[in-house]
Design a protein around this motif. Structure first.
Motif, PDB file in Angstrom:
ATOM      1  N   VAL A  27       0.840  -1.197   0.000  1.00  0.00           N
ATOM      2  CA  VAL A  27       0.000   0.000   0.000  1.00  0.00           C
ATOM      3  C   VAL A  27       0.875   1.247   0.000  1.00  0.00           C
ATOM      4  O   VAL A  27       2.018   1.225   0.438  1.00  0.00           O
ATOM      5  CB  VAL A  27      -0.941   0.031   1.226  1.00  0.00           C
ATOM      6  N   ASP A  28       0.303   2.324  -0.502  1.00  0.00           N
ATOM      7  CA  ASP A  28       0.936   3.636  -0.439  1.00  0.00           C
ATOM      8  C   ASP A  28       0.609   4.218   0.937  1.00  0.00           C
ATOM      9  O   ASP A  28      -0.559   4.258   1.343  1.00  0.00           O
ATOM     10  CB  ASP A  28       0.376   4.519  -1.559  1.00  0.00           C
ATOM     11  N   THR A  30       0.635   7.271   2.091  1.00  0.00           N
ATOM     12  CA  THR A  30      -0.212   8.464   2.051  1.00  0.00           C
ATOM     13  C   THR A  30      -1.663   8.066   1.839  1.00  0.00           C
ATOM     14  O   THR A  30      -2.566   8.567   2.516  1.00  0.00           O
ATOM     15  CB  THR A  30       0.246   9.406   0.918  1.00  0.00           C
ATOM     16  N   GLN A  31      -1.904   7.150   0.896  1.00  0.00           N
ATOM     17  CA  GLN A  31      -3.263   6.700   0.642  1.00  0.00           C
ATOM     18  C   GLN A  31      -3.817   5.911   1.830  1.00  0.00           C
ATOM     19  O   GLN A  31      -5.009   5.991   2.131  1.00  0.00           O
ATOM     20  CB  GLN A  31      -3.318   5.857  -0.631  1.00  0.00           C
ATOM     21  N   LYS A  34      -4.962   8.471   4.310  1.00  0.00           N
ATOM     22  CA  LYS A  34      -6.226   9.060   3.854  1.00  0.00           C
ATOM     23  C   LYS A  34      -7.385   8.099   4.070  1.00  0.00           C
ATOM     24  O   LYS A  34      -8.473   8.503   4.496  1.00  0.00           O
ATOM     25  CB  LYS A  34      -6.131   9.451   2.382  1.00  0.00           C
ATOM     26  N   ALA A  35      -7.180   6.813   3.774  1.00  0.00           N
ATOM     27  CA  ALA A  35      -8.234   5.816   3.957  1.00  0.00           C
ATOM     28  C   ALA A  35      -8.594   5.674   5.437  1.00  0.00           C
ATOM     29  O   ALA A  35      -9.774   5.533   5.780  1.00  0.00           O
ATOM     30  CB  ALA A  35      -7.803   4.474   3.379  1.00  0.00           C
ATOM     31  N   GLY A  83     -12.755   3.749   0.967  1.00  0.00           N
ATOM     32  CA  GLY A  83     -11.297   3.722   0.809  1.00  0.00           C
ATOM     33  C   GLY A  83     -10.850   2.736  -0.260  1.00  0.00           C
ATOM     34  O   GLY A  83      -9.939   3.022  -1.040  1.00  0.00           O
ATOM     35  N   LEU A  86     -11.618   4.293  -3.676  1.00  0.00           N
ATOM     36  CA  LEU A  86     -10.781   5.450  -4.008  1.00  0.00           C
ATOM     37  C   LEU A  86      -9.333   5.071  -4.290  1.00  0.00           C
ATOM     38  O   LEU A  86      -8.697   5.649  -5.166  1.00  0.00           O
ATOM     39  CB  LEU A  86     -10.813   6.480  -2.877  1.00  0.00           C
ATOM     40  N   PHE A  87      -8.799   4.113  -3.528  1.00  0.00           N
ATOM     41  CA  PHE A  87      -7.376   3.793  -3.601  1.00  0.00           C
ATOM     42  C   PHE A  87      -7.196   2.350  -4.040  1.00  0.00           C
ATOM     43  O   PHE A  87      -7.409   1.424  -3.274  1.00  0.00           O
ATOM     44  CB  PHE A  87      -6.711   4.038  -2.245  1.00  0.00           C
ATOM     45  N   LYS A  88      -6.784   2.179  -5.274  1.00  0.00           N
ATOM     46  CA  LYS A  88      -6.612   0.843  -5.852  1.00  0.00           C
ATOM     47  C   LYS A  88      -5.325   0.203  -5.342  1.00  0.00           C
ATOM     48  O   LYS A  88      -4.361   0.894  -5.015  1.00  0.00           O
ATOM     49  CB  LYS A  88      -6.570   0.931  -7.381  1.00  0.00           C
ATOM     50  N   LYS A  90      -1.670  -1.756  -5.277  1.00  0.00           N
ATOM     51  CA  LYS A  90      -0.446  -1.484  -6.029  1.00  0.00           C
ATOM     52  C   LYS A  90       0.135  -2.757  -6.633  1.00  0.00           C
ATOM     53  O   LYS A  90       1.306  -2.843  -6.917  1.00  0.00           O
ATOM     54  CB  LYS A  90       0.608  -0.834  -5.108  1.00  0.00           C
TER      55      LYS A  90
END
Length: 161
Positions: A27-28, A30-31, A34-35, A83, A86-88, A90
């Motif tokens: 995972v990122d 930052t994302q 946010k999640a 979440g 929004l955030f796929k 990686k």
């Protein structure tokens, strides 16, 4: 006949990257933050709104708080869904083709590690039918095992020679 093998490869996080491994997935960071913020906001908002709405309507304040907590849990699930949308992930999916040499090498390795692959004649009819469906029956039926000191040939044509 060749089979498709789909492998999921996750990029290895390097020192300079903003990636982390969480529960076996990449995972990122930052994302992820946010999640987590979205999940916290949705779940707490749902809990507070349900608590405010049920304050005068529930038979006792304890029941109102318990029902509000159930709505807060549903808000956690909703925040997780938001979440995830929004955030796929990686991940990188690589499509490869398995050839006969790879299959024979896998059988040779199984034979050497386990002391044999067994006899195809000993299989129950249901298992034999499943092997025919996926195209492995002929491979096992025609397999000639290598011995412990013998190296598995790179080319399957060498095996028959």
């Amino acid at each position: 006949m060749t089979d498709r093998i789909d492998r999921v490869r996750a990029p290895a996080p390097s020192v300079g990257d903003n990636l982390a491994e969480v529960w076996g997935d990449i995972v990122d960071r930052t994302q992820l933050a946010k999640a987590i913020a979205i999940g916290t906001g949705v779940s707490l908002s749902t809990y507070w709104i349900a608590g405010w709405f049920l304050a005068g309507r529930a038979s006792t304040p304890e029941i109102g708080r318990a029902i509000a907590m159930l709505f807060g849990i549903l808000g956690c699930v909703g925040g997780g869904i938001i979440g995830a949308r929004l955030f796929k992930p990686k991940r990188v999916i690589v499509d490869e083709t398995a050839n006969a040499a790879w299959r024979i090498a896998a059988l040779d390795q199984l034979n050497l590690e386990r002391g044999g692959v067994g006899r195809i004649e000993d299989l129950p009819p249901v298992a034999a039918a499943e092997m025919k469906e996926v195209g492995l029956y002929d491979l096992f039926a025609n397999y000639r095992p290598c011995t412990k000191g013998q190296q598995a040939p790179a080319n399957p044509a060498e095996k028959d020679a």
